[in-house]
Scaffold this active site. Structure first.
Site, mmCIF file in Angstrom:
data_model
loop_
_atom_site.group_PDB
_atom_site.id
_atom_site.type_symbol
_atom_site.label_atom_id
_atom_site.label_comp_id
_atom_site.label_asym_id
_atom_site.label_seq_id
_atom_site.Cartn_x
_atom_site.Cartn_y
_atom_site.Cartn_z
ATOM 1 N N HIS A 30 0.838 -1.205 0.000
ATOM 2 C CA HIS A 30 0.000 0.000 0.000
ATOM 3 C C HIS A 30 0.872 1.254 0.000
ATOM 4 O O HIS A 30 0.534 2.263 -0.617
ATOM 5 C CB HIS A 30 -0.906 0.025 1.234
ATOM 6 N N GLU A 77 -1.260 -3.993 -9.382
ATOM 7 C CA GLU A 77 -1.183 -5.150 -10.288
ATOM 8 C C GLU A 77 -1.355 -6.456 -9.514
ATOM 9 O O GLU A 77 -1.619 -7.492 -10.099
ATOM 10 C CB GLU A 77 0.154 -5.142 -11.044
ATOM 11 N N ASP A 97 -3.779 -7.260 -7.832
ATOM 12 C CA ASP A 97 -5.144 -7.671 -8.191
ATOM 13 C C ASP A 97 -5.330 -7.304 -9.656
ATOM 14 O O ASP A 97 -6.040 -6.350 -9.987
ATOM 15 C CB ASP A 97 -6.143 -6.959 -7.284
ATOM 16 N N SER A 155 0.200 -9.051 1.136
ATOM 17 C CA SER A 155 -1.264 -9.013 1.165
ATOM 18 C C SER A 155 -1.707 -8.938 2.614
ATOM 19 O O SER A 155 -1.085 -9.552 3.491
ATOM 20 C CB SER A 155 -1.816 -10.292 0.525
HETATM 21 P P1 AMP Z 1 -6.548 -3.985 -0.476
HETATM 22 O O1 AMP Z 1 -6.397 -3.163 0.757
HETATM 23 O O2 AMP Z 1 -6.028 -5.369 -0.338
HETATM 24 O O3 AMP Z 1 -7.924 -3.901 -1.074
HETATM 25 O O4 AMP Z 1 -5.587 -3.325 -1.549
HETATM 26 C C1 AMP Z 1 -5.658 -1.954 -1.847
HETATM 27 C C2 AMP Z 1 -4.841 -1.702 -3.079
HETATM 28 O O5 AMP Z 1 -3.500 -2.116 -2.858
HETATM 29 C C3 AMP Z 1 -5.355 -2.497 -4.290
HETATM 30 O O6 AMP Z 1 -5.256 -1.677 -5.435
HETATM 31 C C4 AMP Z 1 -4.387 -3.653 -4.343
HETATM 32 O O7 AMP Z 1 -4.227 -4.169 -5.648
HETATM 33 C C5 AMP Z 1 -3.112 -3.006 -3.865
HETATM 34 N N1 AMP Z 1 -2.163 -3.984 -3.347
HETATM 35 C C6 AMP Z 1 -2.411 -5.014 -2.513
HETATM 36 N N2 AMP Z 1 -1.287 -5.744 -2.310
HETATM 37 C C7 AMP Z 1 -0.301 -5.153 -3.029
HETATM 38 C C8 AMP Z 1 1.073 -5.432 -3.244
HETATM 39 N N3 AMP Z 1 1.673 -6.483 -2.681
HETATM 40 N N4 AMP Z 1 1.785 -4.621 -4.046
HETATM 41 C C9 AMP Z 1 1.185 -3.557 -4.634
HETATM 42 N N5 AMP Z 1 -0.122 -3.229 -4.483
HETATM 43 C C10 AMP Z 1 -0.857 -4.021 -3.694
#
Ligand code: AMP
Length: 282
Positions: free
Chosen positions: A40, A152, A154, A189
Site C-alpha cells: 500500500h 497489479e 489484483d 497481502s
Molecule cells: P486492499 O487493501 O487489499 O484492497 O488493496 C488496496 C490496493 O492495494 C489495491 O489496489 C491492491 O491491488 C493493492 N495492493 C495489494 N497488495 C499489493 C502489493 N503487494 N503490491 C502492490 N499493491 C498491492
C-alpha cells in the site's frame, strides 16, 4: 490520536478536498481496505509523484465479500494504519467512511461478470467485481480524484477498474502499481496475516509456480500443458486447493492458444482457510 486527519463522513472529506481544488491542486485517491503494508505504501509514493494531495480511503467493502468469506475477521486497525501512513511520508487525508456513508440505501451491487471480469475470479467469487465496481464508483463520485492507484497484485481488478473509469467519463486516470513482494517472493497481502508459520513457508510457491509457467511459455511449451503443470506444482508444494492457474492475454484476459502477444499468468490457491492470489507478466 491519528497523526493524519481522518474524515469519516463524506461531507467532511468533501470540505477538505474542495479547499485543495480551489488552488487547482491535483488529487490522488488510494483506495484500500486497511491493514496496510508496504504494498500500500508503494501506492502512496506513486500517488505523490502525480498529485499534490493524496487521500487514502480505508473501507472494508461488504459488497465484495460473499456471506461465508472473511468480512468479519478481516483485520481492522485504523490507528495503526494512520501511523504507517505517517511514517511512510504521510497522506493528506484518510477517508474512513462507515458502511452507511457508502451504501445509504443498504449494501447493493449489480453483478459484473463480463469483459475483463469474465472467468478467473468471477468463476470462484461471482459477487466480487460487482462489489468492487459499486465501491469504486462511489468513491470516485465522492472524492472526484484526478488519479487513483490500483495494484497489479489484483490484476483482473485493475483491468475491471480501468474499464469502469472509461465508462464513467469521470476524467480519473488509473495509475497501475507494480506488485511489492517479500524477499522470498510472496506478494504482500493483508490476508498473509492469516497464514500459520507452516503455511507461510509454503506460500511463496505460488509465485515460483507462476514463474515456471511463464518460463515454459516463453520457451514455446503448449499453454494448456504449462497451466496443468503449474496446477500440479502448487498441489505438490502443499497448497490444499487450486482455483486456477491460467495464462491469459494481458489486455483482455481472454484465454490464448499461443503466446504471440503480452500475456499474464494468474493464479489463485488455498492454504487452509486462506486464499492467495498472484500474477506475473509474460
Ligand atoms: P486492499 O487493501 O487489499 O484492497 O488493496 C488496496 C490496493 O492495494 C489495491 O489496489 C491492491 O491491488 C493493492 N495492493 C495489494 N497488495 C499489493 C502489493 N503487494 N503490491 C502492490 N499493491 C498491492
Amino acid at each position: 490520536m491519528s497523526p493524519i486527519p481522518v474524515a469519516t463522513r463524506a461531507n467532511e472529506m468533501h470540505t477538505v478536498v474542495s479547499k485543495w481544488r480551489e488552488s487547482s491542486a491535483k488529487i490522488a485517491l488510494v483506495p484500500t481496505m486497511g491493514a496496510l503494508h508496504e504494498g500500500h505504501m508503494a501506492h502512496l509514493s506513486h500517488a505523490r509523484k502525480r498529485a499534490e494531495n493524496v487521500v487514502v480511503s480505508i473501507f472494508v467493502n461488504p459488497a465484495q465479500f460473499a456471506p461465508k468469506e472473511d468480512f468479519d475477521r478481516y483485520p481492522r486497525d485504523l490507528m495503526s494504519d494512520a501511523r504507517k501512513l505517517y511514517f511512510a511520508g504521510g497522506a493528506d487525508l484518510i477517508y474512513a467512511p462507515s458502511t452507511n456513508e457508502i451504501y445509504p440505501e443498504g449494501v447493493v451491487s449489480k453483478p459484473v461478470v463480463d469483459g475483463p471480469a469474465a472467468s478467473l475470479e468471477s468463476d470462484f467469487r461471482p459477487h466480487f467485481f460487482g462489489g468492487v465496481v459499486a465501491v469504486v464508483e462511489k468513491l470516485f463520485r465522492q472524492v472526484e480524484p484526478d488519479f487513483a492507484t490500483f495494484g497489479e497484485k489484483d490484476y483482473q481488478q485493475l483491468l475491471v477498474v480501468k474499464r469502469l473509469a472509461r465508462q464513467l467519463d469521470m476524467n480519473v486516470e488509473i495509475l497501475a502499481v507494480p506488485i511489492v513482494r517479500e524477499s522470498d517472493g510472496l506478494a504482500l497481502s493483508s490476508r498473509n496475516a492469516y497464514l500459520s508459520a507452516e503455511e507461510r513457508k509454503i506460500a511463496p510457491a505460488l509465485f515460483y509456480a507462476l514463474q515456471d509457467v511463464a518460463a515454459r511459455i516463453r520457451s514455446g511449451h503448449e499453454i494448456a500443458q504449462a497451466e496443468a503443470e503449474g496446477n500440479a506444482a502448487l498441489l505438490t508444494a502443499g497448497f490444499d486447493r487450486v482455483d486456477y492457474c491460467a495464462v491469459r492475454d494481458a489486455q483482455t484476459l481472454r484465454p490464448i492458444r499461443e503466446f504471440t502477444a503480452p500475456s499474464r499468468v494468474l493464479g489463485a490457491a488455498w492454504l487452509g482457510k486462506t486464499r492467495l492470489i498472484d500474477n506475473i507478466a509474460v
